[in-house]
Design an enzyme around this catalytic site. Structure first.
Site, mmCIF file in Angstrom:
data_model
loop_
_atom_site.group_PDB
_atom_site.id
_atom_site.type_symbol
_atom_site.label_atom_id
_atom_site.label_comp_id
_atom_site.label_asym_id
_atom_site.label_seq_id
_atom_site.Cartn_x
_atom_site.Cartn_y
_atom_site.Cartn_z
ATOM 1 N N ASP A 85 46.995 41.855 29.982
ATOM 2 C CA ASP A 85 46.739 41.263 28.665
ATOM 3 C C ASP A 85 45.922 42.164 27.744
ATOM 4 O OD1 ASP A 85 48.165 38.825 28.913
ATOM 5 O OD2 ASP A 85 46.573 38.049 30.213
ATOM 6 N N ASP A 120 55.739 38.251 29.819
ATOM 7 C CA ASP A 120 54.762 38.486 28.741
ATOM 8 C C ASP A 120 54.359 39.958 28.655
ATOM 9 O OD1 ASP A 120 54.676 36.123 30.365
ATOM 10 O OD2 ASP A 120 52.945 35.358 29.259
#
Ligand SMILES: *[C@@H]1O[C@H](CO)[C@@H](O)[C@H](O)[C@H]1NC(C)=O
Ligand SMILES: *[C@@H]1O[C@H](CO)[C@@H](O)[C@H](O)[C@H]1NC(C)=O
Ligand SMILES: *[C@@H]1O[C@H](CO)[C@@H](O)[C@H](O)[C@H]1NC(C)=O
Length: 401
Positions: A124, A185
């Site tokens: 992330d 993602d």
């Protein structure tokens, strides 16, 4: 001009109709025609209200507002969503050239700086640092921002496993899965690596990003081009073990936001590499998503979940997809298809910009009705910061077309 003209015409006809109250259409008056500029002004108003409401001490980065609540739930820089709020503020500075947003963006982004000096917690880092400092550098050329971006790209690259050919998305889950894991993602976070390779970082970062996308293209999709959320790989041999879900309805279901990450991610990979395999693939993953959408083009949280149409939607997936399709429409050479992608993106933004989806007086986010993690029952039918981020990004892209 055309939009303004239509708006003025509606205002005038509304004025004329006022003398015949029975003929007034409520929707024509409460729902002016969609324009990106008007919506960007709305976003500025909402963001000013949020800025006024945030505490000075940390944690103070807005993440989500539960359904029927008014206050943002706040996080600190370590949260995976920490880059979206500073990113929104940079986008609003771009839209308005107003120093309120410039100053606030720099202030909130500065809290994330330690991420560039710490070992990688997970993939992330791309969302966190590229959405904040990436936009900041693009708009200011501040050399300090560039240093932070380059250092973070190197940190993200430490998670790459050359045997597998992908980044390890969640180091903390290796024990639990007994395997290297890569999530859809993660495609979004390749953008930081591509950026760094172009801005003085190692060329190796480009190779990692490209290989991650190729490996994902081969292993992360079913025959119909719908995606798995998570793929597990043998850490040592690099062989695929299986595809599973984490935030989706089932291992074999099409989780809405996962598919939207894929549309956006492969479009971005084509932009950065000019490899037509990525361009063709972006269209395949977009087409299965578009074919299965409900009438208002905003997906349910998972395309295969039980209970449709009586289950929550995910506006965030619509925002990510709208932004991606606007970019994709600029790359697709078949003019009919390009126009279709662009028209769908505009319809999505138009439908998101109606009273049903806009937060307006309900809370100070831009949008309602996103779903974060349904199986965990967290952030269901909520306002979520990444929906707002990709909404404002898509509006800016539309305005520039
Ligand atoms: C949303 O978009 C679809 C497709 O363009 C359209 O048919 C529908 O009327 C729209 N709905 C609303 C509420 O605007
Ligand atoms: C262009 O796209 C349209 C719509 O998808 C399709 O019907 C048509 O066959 C395509 N044309 C070419 C030359 O591929
Ligand atoms: C699951 O929900 C709990 C309670 O809302 C929350 O604290 C936790 O962070 C959630 N976990 C995930 C992975 O979203």
């Amino acid at each position: 001009m055309i939009v303004l003209h239509t708006y003025l015409k509606q205002l005038c006809s509304g004025y004329v109709l006022l003398s015949f109250p029975l003929l007034i259409s409520a929707t024509a008056i409460s729902q002016p025609p969609f324009s990106a500029t008007t919506q960007l002004q709305y976003c500025q108003q909402q963001a000013r209200k949020t800025l006024a409401s945030l505490p000075a001490d940390t944690p103070n980065i807005p993440r989500s507002i539960p359904a029927n609540a008014r206050q943002w739930k706040l996080v600190d820089y370590k949260d995976w969503t920490s880059g979206f709020w500073p990113g929104i503020l940079w986008y609003l500075f771009e839209a308005s050239h107003t120093d309120t947003f410039n100053v606030a963006a720099a202030k909130y982004a500065s809290q994330l700086e330690p991420l560039s000096r710490q070992p990688a917690y997970d993939h992330d880092l791309g969302f966190q640092v590229y959405c904040s400092y990436g936009n900041g550098y693009r708009l200011t050329n501040n050399p300090a921002y560039k240093k932070i971006l380059l250092a973070t790209a190197d940190t993200l690259a430490t998670l790459y496993n050359p045997k597998v050919g992908t980044i390890l998305s969640w180091p903390r889950e290796v024990k639990h899965f007994g395997a290297h894991n890569t999530i859809m993602d993660n495609m979004m976070n390749l953008e930081l690596l591509f950026w760094a390779a172009k801005h003085g970082g190692s060329k190796h970062l480009y190779d990692i990003a490209r290989q991650h996308a190729i490996t994902t293209m081969h292993n992360h999709f079913r025959k119909d081009y719908s995606s798995y959320h998570v793929v597990l790989y043998d850490t040592l041999t690099g062989k695929k073990i299986k595809g599973i879900t984490h935030q989706g309805y089932a291992d074999e279901s099409m989780w809405a936001r996962g598919q939207s990450w894929a549309i956006y991610g492969f479009t971005m990979c084509y932009r950065e590499t000019k490899d037509t395999a990525f361009l063709n693939f972006a269209q395949k993953v977009a087409d299965v998503y578009l074919q299965r959408l409900p009438a208002d083009l905003i997906p349910y949280w998972d395309f295969d979940a039980q209970g449709i149409p009586n289950i929550p939607k995910d506006a965030s997936a619509a925002c990510v997809t709208a932004s991606a399709l606007l970019e994709l429409s600029g790359f697709v050479t078949n003019k009919t298809k390009a126009a279709m992608y662009r028209a769908k993106a505009v319809q999505m933004l138009q439908n998101l910009s109606t009273d049903h989806y806009l937060a307006k007086e309900t809370n100070t986010a831009f949008l309602l009705h996103s779903t974060g993690h349904k199986p965990n029952n967290s952030e269901v039918d909520a306002s979520i910061i990444y929906a707002d981020y990709y909404y404002v990004e898509a509006l800016l892209r539309l305005q520039k077309l």
